[in-house]
Design a protein around this motif. Structure first.
Motif, PDB file in Angstrom:
ATOM      1  N   TRP A   1       0.855  -1.186   0.000  1.00  0.00           N
ATOM      2  CA  TRP A   1       0.000   0.000   0.000  1.00  0.00           C
ATOM      3  C   TRP A   1       0.895   1.242   0.000  1.00  0.00           C
ATOM      4  O   TRP A   1       1.811   1.362   0.822  1.00  0.00           O
ATOM      5  CB  TRP A   1      -0.887   0.027   1.247  1.00  0.00           C
ATOM      6  CG  TRP A   1      -1.991  -0.981   1.266  1.00  0.00           C
ATOM      7  CD1 TRP A   1      -3.288  -0.776   0.916  1.00  0.00           C
ATOM      8  CD2 TRP A   1      -1.900  -2.340   1.680  1.00  0.00           C
ATOM      9  NE1 TRP A   1      -4.024  -1.912   1.068  1.00  0.00           N
ATOM     10  CE2 TRP A   1      -3.183  -2.912   1.541  1.00  0.00           C
ATOM     11  CE3 TRP A   1      -0.866  -3.153   2.140  1.00  0.00           C
ATOM     12  CZ2 TRP A   1      -3.459  -4.225   1.851  1.00  0.00           C
ATOM     13  CZ3 TRP A   1      -1.141  -4.451   2.427  1.00  0.00           C
ATOM     14  CH2 TRP A   1      -2.416  -4.994   2.297  1.00  0.00           C
ATOM     15  N   ASN A   2       0.624   2.163  -0.903  1.00  0.00           N
ATOM     16  CA  ASN A   2       1.342   3.437  -0.953  1.00  0.00           C
ATOM     17  C   ASN A   2       0.341   4.557  -0.666  1.00  0.00           C
ATOM     18  O   ASN A   2      -0.584   4.808  -1.454  1.00  0.00           O
ATOM     19  CB  ASN A   2       1.989   3.662  -2.318  1.00  0.00           C
ATOM     20  CG  ASN A   2       3.064   2.627  -2.605  1.00  0.00           C
ATOM     21  OD1 ASN A   2       3.768   2.221  -1.704  1.00  0.00           O
ATOM     22  ND2 ASN A   2       3.171   2.203  -3.860  1.00  0.00           N
ATOM     23  N   ILE A   3       0.507   5.260   0.457  1.00  0.00           N
ATOM     24  CA  ILE A   3      -0.427   6.295   0.902  1.00  0.00           C
ATOM     25  C   ILE A   3       0.299   7.634   0.882  1.00  0.00           C
ATOM     26  O   ILE A   3       1.393   7.774   1.446  1.00  0.00           O
ATOM     27  CB  ILE A   3      -0.939   5.991   2.321  1.00  0.00           C
ATOM     28  CG1 ILE A   3      -1.613   4.605   2.356  1.00  0.00           C
ATOM     29  CG2 ILE A   3      -1.903   7.066   2.801  1.00  0.00           C
ATOM     30  CD1 ILE A   3      -2.005   4.153   3.744  1.00  0.00           C
ATOM     31  N   GLY A   4      -0.321   8.628   0.243  1.00  0.00           N
ATOM     32  CA  GLY A   4       0.261   9.976   0.211  1.00  0.00           C
ATOM     33  C   GLY A   4       0.440  10.449  -1.212  1.00  0.00           C
ATOM     34  O   GLY A   4      -0.360  10.136  -2.110  1.00  0.00           O
ATOM     35  N   LEU A   5       1.475  11.247  -1.415  1.00  0.00           N
ATOM     36  CA  LEU A   5       1.717  11.834  -2.726  1.00  0.00           C
ATOM     37  C   LEU A   5       2.312  10.779  -3.635  1.00  0.00           C
ATOM     38  O   LEU A   5       3.439  10.341  -3.457  1.00  0.00           O
ATOM     39  CB  LEU A   5       2.671  13.027  -2.575  1.00  0.00           C
ATOM     40  CG  LEU A   5       2.800  13.945  -3.805  1.00  0.00           C
ATOM     41  CD1 LEU A   5       1.463  14.608  -4.139  1.00  0.00           C
ATOM     42  CD2 LEU A   5       3.875  14.999  -3.567  1.00  0.00           C
ATOM     43  N   ASN A   6       1.527  10.389  -4.616  1.00  0.00           N
ATOM     44  CA  ASN A   6       1.957   9.350  -5.567  1.00  0.00           C
ATOM     45  C   ASN A   6       1.729   9.835  -6.981  1.00  0.00           C
ATOM     46  O   ASN A   6       0.873  10.692  -7.249  1.00  0.00           O
ATOM     47  CB  ASN A   6       1.177   8.056  -5.347  1.00  0.00           C
ATOM     48  CG  ASN A   6       1.533   7.395  -4.018  1.00  0.00           C
ATOM     49  OD1 ASN A   6       2.651   7.004  -3.794  1.00  0.00           O
ATOM     50  ND2 ASN A   6       0.552   7.331  -3.116  1.00  0.00           N
TER      51      ASN A   6
ATOM     52  N   ARG B   1      -0.247  13.435  -7.025  1.00  0.00           N
ATOM     53  CA  ARG B   1      -1.416  13.812  -6.258  1.00  0.00           C
ATOM     54  C   ARG B   1      -1.543  12.867  -5.054  1.00  0.00           C
ATOM     55  O   ARG B   1      -0.983  11.776  -5.050  1.00  0.00           O
ATOM     56  CB  ARG B   1      -2.689  13.764  -7.114  1.00  0.00           C
ATOM     57  CG  ARG B   1      -3.148  12.393  -7.506  1.00  0.00           C
ATOM     58  CD  ARG B   1      -4.318  12.498  -8.482  1.00  0.00           C
ATOM     59  NE  ARG B   1      -4.913  11.198  -8.763  1.00  0.00           N
ATOM     60  CZ  ARG B   1      -5.929  10.683  -8.112  1.00  0.00           C
ATOM     61  NH1 ARG B   1      -6.461  11.359  -7.102  1.00  0.00           N
ATOM     62  NH2 ARG B   1      -6.427   9.496  -8.439  1.00  0.00           N
ATOM     63  N   ASN B   2      -2.295  13.340  -4.044  1.00  0.00           N
ATOM     64  CA  ASN B   2      -2.518  12.529  -2.847  1.00  0.00           C
ATOM     65  C   ASN B   2      -3.533  11.438  -3.160  1.00  0.00           C
ATOM     66  O   ASN B   2      -4.691  11.733  -3.499  1.00  0.00           O
ATOM     67  CB  ASN B   2      -3.032  13.405  -1.701  1.00  0.00           C
ATOM     68  CG  ASN B   2      -1.934  14.278  -1.123  1.00  0.00           C
ATOM     69  OD1 ASN B   2      -0.825  13.828  -0.981  1.00  0.00           O
ATOM     70  ND2 ASN B   2      -2.259  15.536  -0.836  1.00  0.00           N
ATOM     71  N   GLN B   3      -3.088  10.229  -3.016  1.00  0.00           N
ATOM     72  CA  GLN B   3      -3.976   9.097  -3.256  1.00  0.00           C
ATOM     73  C   GLN B   3      -3.389   7.839  -2.608  1.00  0.00           C
ATOM     74  O   GLN B   3      -2.239   7.833  -2.205  1.00  0.00           O
ATOM     75  CB  GLN B   3      -4.177   8.858  -4.763  1.00  0.00           C
ATOM     76  CG  GLN B   3      -2.883   8.527  -5.486  1.00  0.00           C
ATOM     77  CD  GLN B   3      -3.082   8.218  -6.964  1.00  0.00           C
ATOM     78  OE1 GLN B   3      -4.214   8.087  -7.428  1.00  0.00           O
ATOM     79  NE2 GLN B   3      -1.987   8.108  -7.696  1.00  0.00           N
ATOM     80  N   THR B   4      -4.204   6.860  -2.493  1.00  0.00           N
ATOM     81  CA  THR B   4      -3.766   5.557  -1.967  1.00  0.00           C
ATOM     82  C   THR B   4      -3.763   4.554  -3.109  1.00  0.00           C
ATOM     83  O   THR B   4      -4.783   4.350  -3.777  1.00  0.00           O
ATOM     84  CB  THR B   4      -4.705   5.060  -0.860  1.00  0.00           C
ATOM     85  OG1 THR B   4      -4.676   6.007   0.224  1.00  0.00           O
ATOM     86  CG2 THR B   4      -4.266   3.700  -0.337  1.00  0.00           C
TER      87      THR B   4
END
Length: 456
Positions: A75-80, A89-92
């Motif tokens: 899981w990658n949470i934050g600015l991706n 943009r900020n997304q999960t």
């Protein structure tokens, strides 16, 4: 009728209890077989054989391809970075990846082949080691068994001598009362009877200890009721002393287990050298790899003017898995050039072990030759000692009979008579000792000639 039936039942129960109370009389063959099945050292050797079989399975496994699978989910949470627009943009986002790898040795300097041959030799060596342990246990059991028989006969001699002295004491009392011999002679006989009592107790204790030693060798828990048969078939029925030491040695070279163990260890050391030398050669491996990944991020949807009008989910799982898959395959060649002399040192170390194994074979052959000639000499010496003790016993018996006749008529004092009696007892004990010593040494000589201790 009912009373008779009840009495019959009581008699049967009493008989059954009496039978159960009688200790089992073990033969030599039963003792050896039981020891081979239950001895702790033999069980350990059996475990060594199992380890050798497992090592062979590992050597066979070196020829088979290696297959490994892997999978991960993150899981990658934050600015991706958006996978569609490339903007941050900020997304999960979630990612799933999976892969599999296959590898196979095509050429490895014949190390796998030599490792398998070494494993087969190790199995043979473990079997020889187990057989050697069984042979040693059989000889130890035979020696302990004969010690029990010797102590039984010695106890019988001491009891017979005590009975003779007790009768002599009664006879001496009558002679003292009749005034035929002085009272001092009666006291000497009394002291002799007391000494005989001590000898009987010592012989009985020796018998008990020898039974205990044999029972412990057999790993028996109920050793209190343990006993062996009084008779044994251990005789020189094979006329082994008719053979020459050279003939026995030649036979032993072909059949002795310790020499087979040394030769097998030599072959194992030779394989170790070949395995170590194989590391100098190039290795060639084939490989195949498969991988794929899946993303679970929301994808932005734009209108014709470039404005965001909504989001949509990523492509379906299996579609992504199929679209993102990748494969690779090929061969990898590895050529050893310099590795800090590690390969060279391993080869030199294996060569030193090989030289040690060669020396071990030579030493084992020399030991076998010395043991055979020593066993032959000991057996002949034991036979001569037994025959001499029989002649000495006959002479001592005659001397005792003559002394007894003189003592009965008052022509010999009690001290001289007791001396004659003691010499007779010693001669009887010496016959028993030399007899069982001869039997055991004959069995050792037959053992080297390849004659089994017991019938299989």
């Amino acid at each position: 009728m009912e009373k008779r039936s009840f009495l019959s039942l009581i008699v049967m129960l009493v008989c059954c209890v009496a039978v159960q109370a009688q200790p089992k009389m073990w033969t030599l063959e039963e003792c050896v077989k039981y020891a081979i099945q239950n001895n702790i050292s033999i069980k350990q050797s059996e475990l060594d054989s199992k380890i050798a079989l497992i090592d062979k399975k590992g050597a066979i496994g070196n020829f088979l391809p290696s297959l490994n699978a892997s999978a991960s989910h993150s899981w990658n949470i934050g600015l991706n970075q958006d996978i569609t627009t490339g903007l941050l943009r900020n997304q999960t986002t979630q990612f799933t990846s999976a892969g599999a790898n296959v590898g196979v040795d095509i050429y490895k300097g014949l190390q796998n082949q030599n490792t398998l041959r070494k494993a087969n030799l190790s199995i043979v060596a473990a079997k020889y080691q187990l057989l050697k342990m069984q042979e040693d246990i059989a000889l130890n059991v035979a020696n302990a068994f004969l010690q029990v028989l010797f102590n039984k006969e010695n106890l019988k001699v001491q009891k017979e001598q005590l009975g003779i002295n007790q009768k002599q004491y009664t006879r001496s009392e009558e002679l003292v009362n009749a005034g035929s011999i002085p009272r001092g002679d009666l006291l000497d006989i009394k002291a002799t009877v007391a000494s005989n009592n001590q000898n009987v107790i010592a012989a009985d204790n020796a018998l008990l200890i020898s039974k205990l030693s044999l029972a412990q060798l057999l790993q028996l828990k109920d050793f209190e009721n343990f006993d062996v048969v009084d008779d044994t078939n251990m005789r020189d029925g094979n006329n082994i002393l008719a053979q020459t030491p050279v003939a026995i040695y030649d036979k032993a070279v072909e059949s002795r287990t310790e020499l087979k163990i040394a030769r097998t260890n030599l072959e194992i050391a030779q394989k170790d050298v070949e395995i170590a030398k194989g590391a100098f050669q190039p290795t060639l491996q084939g490989f195949y790899s498969f991988n794929s990944r899946v993303s679970y991020a929301d994808v932005l949807v734009f209108d014709t003017m470039g404005n965001i009008i909504g989001t949509r989910n990523s492509a379906p799982f299996f579609n992504q898995f199929s679209n993102n898959k990748g494969q690779s395959f090929g061969a990898q060649l590895s050529i050893p050039i310099f590795n800090g002399f590690s390969v060279r040192n391993n080869v030199e170390r294996s060569k030193v072990s090989l030289e040690r194994s060669k020396i071990a074979v030579e030493q084992q052959d020399l030991d076998l030759q010395r043991n055979v000639f020593t066993a032959f000499t000991d057996a002949k010496g034991a036979l001569n000692a037994y025959e001499s003790s029989v002649v000495a016993l006959e002479a001592r018996q005659g001397a005792y009979n003559y002394a007894k006749e003189r003592y009965d008529v008052g022509l010999m004092n009690s001290f001289d008579f007791n001396q004659s009696q003691t010499l007779l007892t010693n001669a009887q004990s010496e016959v028993i000792r030399t007899k069982y010593d001869y039997i055991f040494k004959i069995k050792i000589l037959e053992f080297y000639f390849g004659i089994p201790l017991i019938k299989n």
